[in-house]
Design a protein around this motif. Structure first.
Motif, short mmCIF file in Angstrom:
data_model
loop_
_atom_site.label_atom_id
_atom_site.label_comp_id
_atom_site.label_asym_id
_atom_site.label_seq_id
_atom_site.Cartn_x
_atom_site.Cartn_y
_atom_site.Cartn_z
N ASP A 130 34.45 47.02 45.22
CA ASP A 130 33.45 47.82 44.49
C ASP A 130 32.44 48.39 45.47
O ASP A 130 32.00 47.70 46.39
CB ASP A 130 32.77 46.97 43.41
N GLY A 131 32.10 49.63 45.25
CA GLY A 131 31.16 50.29 46.16
C GLY A 131 31.87 50.85 47.37
O GLY A 131 31.29 51.57 48.17
N GLY A 132 33.13 50.57 47.55
CA GLY A 132 33.89 51.11 48.68
C GLY A 132 34.67 52.34 48.28
O GLY A 132 34.49 52.88 47.19
N ARG A 133 35.61 52.78 49.13
CA ARG A 133 36.31 54.02 48.82
C ARG A 133 37.61 53.83 48.04
O ARG A 133 38.23 54.78 47.60
CB ARG A 133 36.56 54.84 50.08
N TRP A 134 38.05 52.57 47.88
CA TRP A 134 39.35 52.36 47.25
C TRP A 134 39.20 51.91 45.80
O TRP A 134 38.60 50.89 45.51
CB TRP A 134 40.14 51.29 48.01
N PRO A 135 39.80 52.65 44.87
CA PRO A 135 39.78 52.19 43.48
C PRO A 135 40.77 51.03 43.25
O PRO A 135 41.67 50.83 44.06
CB PRO A 135 40.22 53.42 42.69
N TRP A 136 40.57 50.32 42.17
CA TRP A 136 41.48 49.21 41.87
C TRP A 136 41.63 49.06 40.36
O TRP A 136 40.77 49.52 39.60
CB TRP A 136 40.97 47.90 42.47
N GLN A 137 42.70 48.44 39.94
CA GLN A 137 42.83 48.10 38.52
C GLN A 137 43.73 46.88 38.37
O GLN A 137 44.52 46.56 39.25
CB GLN A 137 43.35 49.27 37.70
N VAL A 138 43.55 46.21 37.25
CA VAL A 138 44.35 45.02 36.95
C VAL A 138 45.08 45.25 35.64
O VAL A 138 44.46 45.66 34.65
CB VAL A 138 43.46 43.75 36.81
N GLU A 139 46.37 45.03 35.66
CA GLU A 139 47.14 45.03 34.40
C GLU A 139 47.43 43.57 34.08
O GLU A 139 47.68 42.76 34.98
CB GLU A 139 48.45 45.79 34.60
N ALA A 140 47.37 43.24 32.81
CA ALA A 140 47.63 41.85 32.42
C ALA A 140 48.54 41.82 31.21
O ALA A 140 48.34 42.57 30.26
CB ALA A 140 46.31 41.15 32.11
N THR A 141 49.56 41.00 31.26
CA THR A 141 50.53 40.94 30.16
C THR A 141 50.88 39.49 29.84
O THR A 141 50.73 38.60 30.69
CB THR A 141 51.83 41.68 30.55
N ASP A 142 51.35 39.30 28.64
CA ASP A 142 51.84 37.98 28.24
C ASP A 142 52.79 38.17 27.06
O ASP A 142 52.69 39.16 26.34
CB ASP A 142 50.70 37.04 27.83
N ILE A 143 53.66 37.22 26.89
CA ILE A 143 54.60 37.31 25.77
C ILE A 143 53.93 36.94 24.45
O ILE A 143 54.42 37.28 23.38
CB ILE A 143 55.82 36.40 26.04
N SER A 144 52.81 36.24 24.52
CA SER A 144 52.17 35.70 23.31
C SER A 144 51.03 36.61 22.82
O SER A 144 50.05 36.83 23.53
CB SER A 144 51.63 34.29 23.61
N HIS A 145 51.17 37.10 21.59
CA HIS A 145 50.11 37.93 21.01
C HIS A 145 48.83 37.12 20.79
O HIS A 145 47.73 37.64 20.90
CB HIS A 145 50.57 38.52 19.68
N ARG A 146 49.01 35.85 20.46
CA ARG A 146 47.86 35.00 20.14
C ARG A 146 46.92 34.90 21.35
O ARG A 146 45.72 35.10 21.23
CB ARG A 146 48.36 33.61 19.72
N VAL A 147 47.48 34.61 22.53
CA VAL A 147 46.59 34.47 23.69
C VAL A 147 46.01 35.83 24.11
O VAL A 147 44.88 35.90 24.61
CB VAL A 147 47.28 33.77 24.89
N LEU A 148 46.79 36.90 23.86
CA LEU A 148 46.28 38.23 24.24
C LEU A 148 45.07 38.62 23.40
O LEU A 148 44.19 39.35 23.87
CB LEU A 148 47.38 39.28 24.12
N GLU A 149 45.03 38.13 22.17
CA GLU A 149 43.84 38.41 21.34
C GLU A 149 42.60 37.78 21.98
O GLU A 149 41.54 38.40 22.06
CB GLU A 149 44.04 37.83 19.94
N THR A 150 42.76 36.55 22.46
CA THR A 150 41.63 35.90 23.14
C THR A 150 41.27 36.66 24.42
O THR A 150 40.10 36.89 24.73
CB THR A 150 42.01 34.44 23.51
N ALA A 151 42.31 37.07 25.14
CA ALA A 151 42.07 37.79 26.40
C ALA A 151 41.32 39.10 26.15
O ALA A 151 40.38 39.44 26.87
CB ALA A 151 43.40 38.08 27.09
#
Ligand SMILES: C[S@@+](CC[C@H](N)C(=O)[O-])C[C@H]1O[C@@H](n2cnc3c(N)ncnc32)[C@H](O)[C@@H]1O
Length: 183
Positions: A130-151
């Motif tokens: 952050d604050g530097g010249r390189w952008p970043w992103q995180v993708e997050a996946t799971d097989i469980s819809h239940r935990v993704l709701e919490t996420a």
């Protein structure tokens, strides 16, 4: 549980999630199946297996995978991996980037459970980038819809965030999560 029912459940779970259930997991499977059977108002495993075989029971098959999978996680679990990203991978990649070139960090938390790993990864990238010249992103996946709701909700106890989070990491919000079996 009859051998043939256990075999059916084992094959169904493996085909959908690549989770291997050997004979030592029989008790665990019985306990977790019990929850789904109660929810369906059933007391026979054979009847529940019959229900799972019905083509229109796609939701129940998904709920079974949810019930079987173990979602243990916490912020900065396996801390050495985050240290490696922060102290070696990011500095090495940015040092190798051509002066005029363009670099973007795409990280993937596969099987992210309730999101703690994804946010830990995001905090790690932000701490260096952050604050530097390189952008970043995180993708997050799971097989469980239940935990993704919490996420996606991203509401965690302050003590859960604080207990393993290193001083250099800043809590963040704003990631997206999706259901995506990695198999
Ligand atoms: C023990 S948790 C690990 C969470 C996190 N990666 C960590 O290390 O703290 C395992 C997660 O894997 C998910 N999972 C299991 N099989 C999967 C598959 N085939 N595709 C995607 N996620 C899966 C489960 O739903 C569960 O949330």
């Amino acid at each position: 549980m009859k051998d043939s029912d256990f075999e059916f459940i084992r094959t169904l779970v493996y085909e959908r999630s690549r989770i291997s259930l050997d004979d030592r997991k029989r008790e665990l499977v019985t306990a977790r199946l019990g929850k789904r059977m109660r929810a369906q108002g059933m007391d026979s495993v054979a009847d529940y297996c019959r229900l799972l075989r019905a083509p229109e029971q796609e939701d129940e098959r998904a709920r079974l995978i949810d019930a079987i999978s173990t979602n243990h996680t916490f912020f900065f679990r396996e801390r050495a991996h985050f240290d490696l990203v922060r102290d070696h991978i990011i500095p090495e990649m940015t040092a190798r980037a051509p002066a005029e070139g363009w670099l973007r960090f795409d990280a993937w938390s596969a099987a992210c459970s309730s999101g703690e790993e994804a946010y830990s990864l995001a905090m790690t990238l932000a701490s260096r980038l952050d604050g530097g010249r390189w952008p970043w992103q995180v993708e997050a996946t799971d097989i469980s819809h239940r935990v993704l709701e919490t996420a996606t909700r991203a509401i965690y106890r302050e003590s859960a965030v604080a207990s393993h989070t290193p001083d250099w990491a800043m809590p963040l919000t704003g990631l997206t999560f999706s259901s995506h079996p990695e198999c």
